[in-house]
Design a protein around this motif. Structure first.
Motif, PDB file in Angstrom:
ATOM      1  N   PHE A  44      -6.773  -8.081   0.717  1.00  0.00           N
ATOM      2  CA  PHE A  44      -6.044  -6.518   0.664  1.00  0.00           C
ATOM      3  C   PHE A  44      -5.083  -6.277  -0.223  1.00  0.00           C
ATOM      4  O   PHE A  44      -5.026  -5.342  -1.049  1.00  0.00           O
ATOM      5  CB  PHE A  44      -5.557  -6.225   2.249  1.00  0.00           C
TER       6      PHE A  44
ATOM      7  N   ARG B 260      -5.783  -6.738  -3.914  1.00  0.00           N
ATOM      8  CA  ARG B 260      -6.630  -5.465  -4.645  1.00  0.00           C
ATOM      9  C   ARG B 260      -5.381  -4.426  -4.763  1.00  0.00           C
ATOM     10  O   ARG B 260      -5.662  -3.699  -5.818  1.00  0.00           O
ATOM     11  CB  ARG B 260      -7.357  -5.070  -3.235  1.00  0.00           C
TER      12      ARG B 260
ATOM     13  N   LEU C  88      -6.848   6.043   2.791  1.00  0.00           N
ATOM     14  CA  LEU C  88      -8.266   5.340   2.426  1.00  0.00           C
ATOM     15  C   LEU C  88      -8.862   4.213   3.062  1.00  0.00           C
ATOM     16  O   LEU C  88     -10.115   4.186   3.662  1.00  0.00           O
ATOM     17  CB  LEU C  88      -8.541   5.813   0.713  1.00  0.00           C
ATOM     18  N   ARG C  89      -7.816   3.304   3.113  1.00  0.00           N
ATOM     19  CA  ARG C  89      -8.236   1.955   3.497  1.00  0.00           C
ATOM     20  C   ARG C  89      -7.855   1.769   4.954  1.00  0.00           C
ATOM     21  O   ARG C  89      -8.234   0.508   5.409  1.00  0.00           O
ATOM     22  CB  ARG C  89      -7.889   0.911   2.455  1.00  0.00           C
TER      23      ARG C  89
ATOM     24  N   ALA D  55       0.775  -1.163   0.070  1.00  0.00           N
ATOM     25  CA  ALA D  55      -0.192  -0.025  -0.124  1.00  0.00           C
ATOM     26  C   ALA D  55       0.727   1.285  -0.186  1.00  0.00           C
ATOM     27  O   ALA D  55       1.844   1.388   0.711  1.00  0.00           O
ATOM     28  CB  ALA D  55      -0.926   0.020   1.197  1.00  0.00           C
TER      29      ALA D  55
ATOM     30  N   GLN E  93     -11.564 -10.391   3.106  1.00  0.00           N
ATOM     31  CA  GLN E  93     -11.111  -9.086   2.935  1.00  0.00           C
ATOM     32  C   GLN E  93      -9.844  -8.808   3.159  1.00  0.00           C
ATOM     33  O   GLN E  93      -9.164  -8.248   2.442  1.00  0.00           O
ATOM     34  CB  GLN E  93     -12.352  -8.077   3.309  1.00  0.00           C
TER      35      GLN E  93
ATOM     36  N   THR F 166      -3.497   4.915  -0.376  1.00  0.00           N
ATOM     37  CA  THR F 166      -4.298   3.464  -0.271  1.00  0.00           C
ATOM     38  C   THR F 166      -4.313   3.561   1.423  1.00  0.00           C
ATOM     39  O   THR F 166      -5.434   3.216   2.038  1.00  0.00           O
ATOM     40  CB  THR F 166      -3.666   2.380  -0.558  1.00  0.00           C
TER      41      THR F 166
ATOM     42  N   LEU G 185     -12.602  -5.571   8.482  1.00  0.00           N
ATOM     43  CA  LEU G 185     -12.637  -6.381   7.186  1.00  0.00           C
ATOM     44  C   LEU G 185     -12.849  -7.732   7.707  1.00  0.00           C
ATOM     45  O   LEU G 185     -12.132  -8.247   8.640  1.00  0.00           O
ATOM     46  CB  LEU G 185     -11.358  -6.213   6.328  1.00  0.00           C
TER      47      LEU G 185
END
Ligand SMILES: Nc1ncnc2c1ncn2[C@@H]1O[C@H](COP(=O)(O)OP(=O)(O)O)[C@@H](O)[C@H]1O
Ligand SMILES: [Mg+2]
Lengths: 266, 256
Positions: free
Chosen positions: B104, B107, A180-181, A173, B100, A177, B96
Motif C-alpha cells: 500500500f 504504491r 479512493l483506496r 496517503a 497488497q 488516495t 486487501l
C-alpha cells in the motif's frame, strides 16, 4: 411487500458455508404444506378464494397469451430505470455528505423530511406536474431508491474506522488516495445494504403506483382484475410480484456477498 | 570539532488540550523529551495519561496546542514516510491481501509493480508470513495481523517506528514472540522506536529507557534507564537485575 427480509438463515447452523440441505428441505416442506392448506381451505369454495388449480390454469393462460410477459416487462422496466437512476445519484451524494460536514448539514434536513413521506404520497404531485406517462412512476421509484441508498452510503462513509484512515495517512496517503483506496472500499458493504433496501422499497412502491396510475404492469393488471372480481388473476399477479421481488433481492444478495468476501462475519 | 548530536525526536514543551463543553481538558502537559537516533524507548503510564496523544503528535496525526515536536531537527507538520506507525487494532485494510496491504505505502510512493512486489516479498518473509501473502486479513490470527501491519510499516522504510500498544490485544505467548522478533529486527536495522505499552514487563524488556507518565494532567513522571545488555534473552527476562528495574518501574507507575 416483496421479500427483503433475510429468510431461511435464522436458527440455522452458525457457519453459513456450503448448502444447507436440511434447511432447504424444510423450506420445501413448508411450501408444500402451505399450498396444501390453501387447497383444503378453498376446496369447498368456503373461503371464497380460488383453489390452487384454478390459479395455476390462469397462470398458464396469461403466459400463453403473452399478457403476463408484457406486464412483467413494463413493471421491471420501470423499477429498474428508477432504481438505477436513484442509486447512481445516491452514491456520489452520499459520499459528498459523508466527506464534507457542510454538505451533510445542508442536505440532511431534506433527506430526513422526504424519508418521512411515503413515496406513494408523491404520486398526485408527480402526476400533476409530470403528466400521466411513465415519468411520474419512474420518478417515484427513483425517489424511493435514492432515499434508501443515500442514507446508507453516507452512514457508511462516516463509520469508516478512523484508525484505518490514520494508517493510510502515515503510509503517505493524501485525501484523494484515502477517498479512493480506503473510504470507497470500506463503505461498500454499507452501500450494498442500502441498495438492497432501496430495491425492496422501489419494488413495493412501483406495484402500488401501478395500482393508482398505469395502463400496463402487474399492479395495473391486479387493479383491472379487481373490477371484474377476477380472483385468479389477482393471485397470479401477487405471486408474480412476490417471486420477482424475491429474485431481485437474491441477485443483489449474491452480488453483495461477492463484493464483500473480505468482511469478517461473526 | 566533533559533530553536534541532534536527537532523532525532540518533544519540546508539548501541550495538548481538548476543548470540552465547559472547560479545556489538558491531555498532555508540557512534555519535554529527547529520543536519540536508534534508541528504543517505551512509554508506560495509567490509561488516559496522554501516551497516545504524545505519539499521535509525533506522527503528525494530531497538532499540539503548544510546543513542537522535532524530528531530525525539523518541526513535524504532518505524517511523513520517515515515521511509520503501528496500532493496537492492526488497522489493516481488510479488503486487501497481506501482500497488497504491505504494498500500500509503496504504491503511494510510486514504486513500480516489480519493485513493489520484491520489497513486499522481503518484508513478508521477514515477519514470517510467506505462506500467507495472498490471504485476506480475516483469515489471520491477531499475531499474524500485527506482523502484517509491521511488514506494511517497514516496507516504506521509516527511520522511526511509533507503536501504540501494538501487542496489547495479543495473548502472552504471541506477545513474547513478537517482542523478540521486534528486538531482533531493531538490533539489525536500528530504527528509532517509541513504543507505548501498559505492560511493565514489556516496557522493561524492550527498552533502553522507560518513560513513565502520570495522569491528570498527562505528564512526564520519570525516566528510568534500563541498562540491560542486548540481545535481551529469556535469561535476562528472568534475572534479578531485570526484576529490580521492573519493580522500580512498577513503583513509578502504580504509586503516583
Ligand atoms: N479527541 C479527543 N477529544 C477529547 N478528549 C480526548 C481526545 N483524545 C484523547 N482525549 C483524552 O485525552 C486523555 C489522554 O488520552 P490518550 O492520549 O489516548 O491516553 P492514553 O493513550 O495514555 O490512554 C484521555 O483522558 C482522553 O479521554
Ligand atoms: Mg492510548
Amino acid at each position: 411487500m416483496s421479500g427483503s427480509k433475510t429468510t431461511g438463515s435464522s436458527g440455522g447452523p452458525p457457519e453459513g458455508s456450503g448448502v444447507d440441505y436440511s434447511g432447504l428441505a424444510l423450506n420445501l416442506c413448508g411450501l408444500v404444506a402451505g399450498i396444501a392448506i390453501w387447497w383444503v381451505l378453498t376446496a369447498g369454495g368456503a373461503v371464497g378464494l380460488p383453489p390452487p388449480p384454478q390459479v395455476a390454469s390462469r397462470f398458464a393462460d396469461l403466459i400463453a397469451n403473452g399478457q403476463l410477459a408484457t406486464d412483467i416487462m413494463s413493471s421491471l422496466a420501470r423499477v429498474l430505470t428508477g432504481f438505477l437512476l436513484g442509486v447512481i445519484l445516491a452514491i456520489p451524494v452520499g459520499f459528498v455528505m459523508g466527506w464534507y460536514k457542510v454538505a451533510r448539514s445542508l442536505i440532511e434536513p431534506y433527506l430526513q423530511f422526504f424519508r418521512m413521506i411515503p413515496p406513494l404520497a408523491i404520486i398526485p404531485l408527480a402526476i400533476v406536474t409530470m403528466g400521466i406517462d411513465e415519468t411520474p412512476k419512474i420518478f417515484v421509484i427513483f425517489l424511493a431508491s435514492f432515499l434508501a441508498s443515500v442514507v446508507a452510503t453516507y452512514q457508511g462513509v462516516i463509520s469508516v474506522d478512523k484508525t484505518m484512515i490514520n494508517a493510510a495517512r502515515v503510509l503517505g496517503a493524501g485525501d484523494l488516495t484515502i477517498f479512493l483506496r480506503v473510504i470507497i472500499p470500506a463503505s461498500t458493504p454499507f452501500i450494498l445494504v442500502g441498495v438492497r433496501i432501496g430495491l425492496g422499497s422501489a419494488w413495493a412502491t412501483l406495484v402500488a403506483a401501478e395500482l393508482i396510475a398505469a395502463q400496463t404492469g402487474l399492479g395495473f393488471r391486479m387493479q383491472q382484475a379487481q373490477l371484474y372480481y377476477d380472483l385468479p388473476t389477482i393471485f397470479v399477479s401477487l405471486i408474480t410480484i412476490g417471486i420477482l421481488g424475491l429474485a431481485m433481492d437474491r441477485i443483489l444478495l449474491v452480488i453483495e456477498r461477492r463484493l464483500t468476501v473480505w468482511q469478517e462475519r461473526v | 570539532m566533533p559533530p553536534k548530536i541532534v536527537p532523532k525526536i525532540v518533544f519540546d514543551n508539548v501541550t495538548r488540550r481538548f476543548d470540552l463543553k465547559d472547560n479545556a481538558f489538558i491531555a498532555l502537559d508540557r512534555l519535554s523529551l529527547d529520543i536519540a537516533d536508534g534508541e528504543f524507548v517505551t512509554v508506560v503510564g495509567p490509561s488516559g495519561c496522554g501516551k497516545s496523544t504524545a505519539l499521535n503528535i509525533a506522527a503528525g496525526l494530531l497538532k499540539p496546542s503548544e510546543g513542537t515536536v522535532l524530528v531530525d531537527g525539523k518541526a513535524v507538520e504532518g505524517p511523513g514516510p520517515e515515521r511509520g506507525m503501528i496500532f493496537q487494532q492492526y488497522a489493516l485494510f481488510p479488503w486487501l491481501t497481506v501482500r497488497q496491504n504491505v504494498e500500500f505505502g509503496l504504491r503511494i510512493k510510486g514504486e513500480g509493480a516489480a519493485r513493489r512486489r520484491q520489497i513486499a516479498e522481503r518484508f513478508i518473509d521477514l515477519v514470517g508470513l510467506g505462506d500467507f501473502a495472498d490471504a485476506l486479513p480475516k483469515t489471520l490470527s491477531g499475531g499474524m495481523k500485527q506482523r502484517c501491519a509491521i511488514a506494511r510499516a517497514y516496507a516504506v522504510d521509516p527511520s522511526i517506528l511509533l507503536m501504540d500498544e501494538p501487542f496489547g490485544a495479543l495473548d502472552a505467548l504471541t506477545r513474547v514472540q513478537l517482542q523478540d522478533q521486534l528486538l531482533d529486527t531493531w538490533s539489525r536495522e536500528r530504527r528509532t522506536v517509541m513504543f507505548i505499552t501498559h505492560d511493565v514487563d514489556e516496557a522493561v524488556y524492550l527498552a533502553n529507557r522507560v518513560i513513565v507518565m502520570a495522569a491528570r494532567p498527562g505528564r512526564l513522571k520519570e525516566i528510568i534507564e534500563v541498562g540491560l545488555p542486548y540481545p535481551r534473552t529469556e535469561e535476562i527476562r528472568l534475572s534479578a537485575a531485570f526484576m529490580s528495574i521492573r519493580n522500580r518501574v512498577w513503583q513509578a507507575v502504580y504509586h503516583q
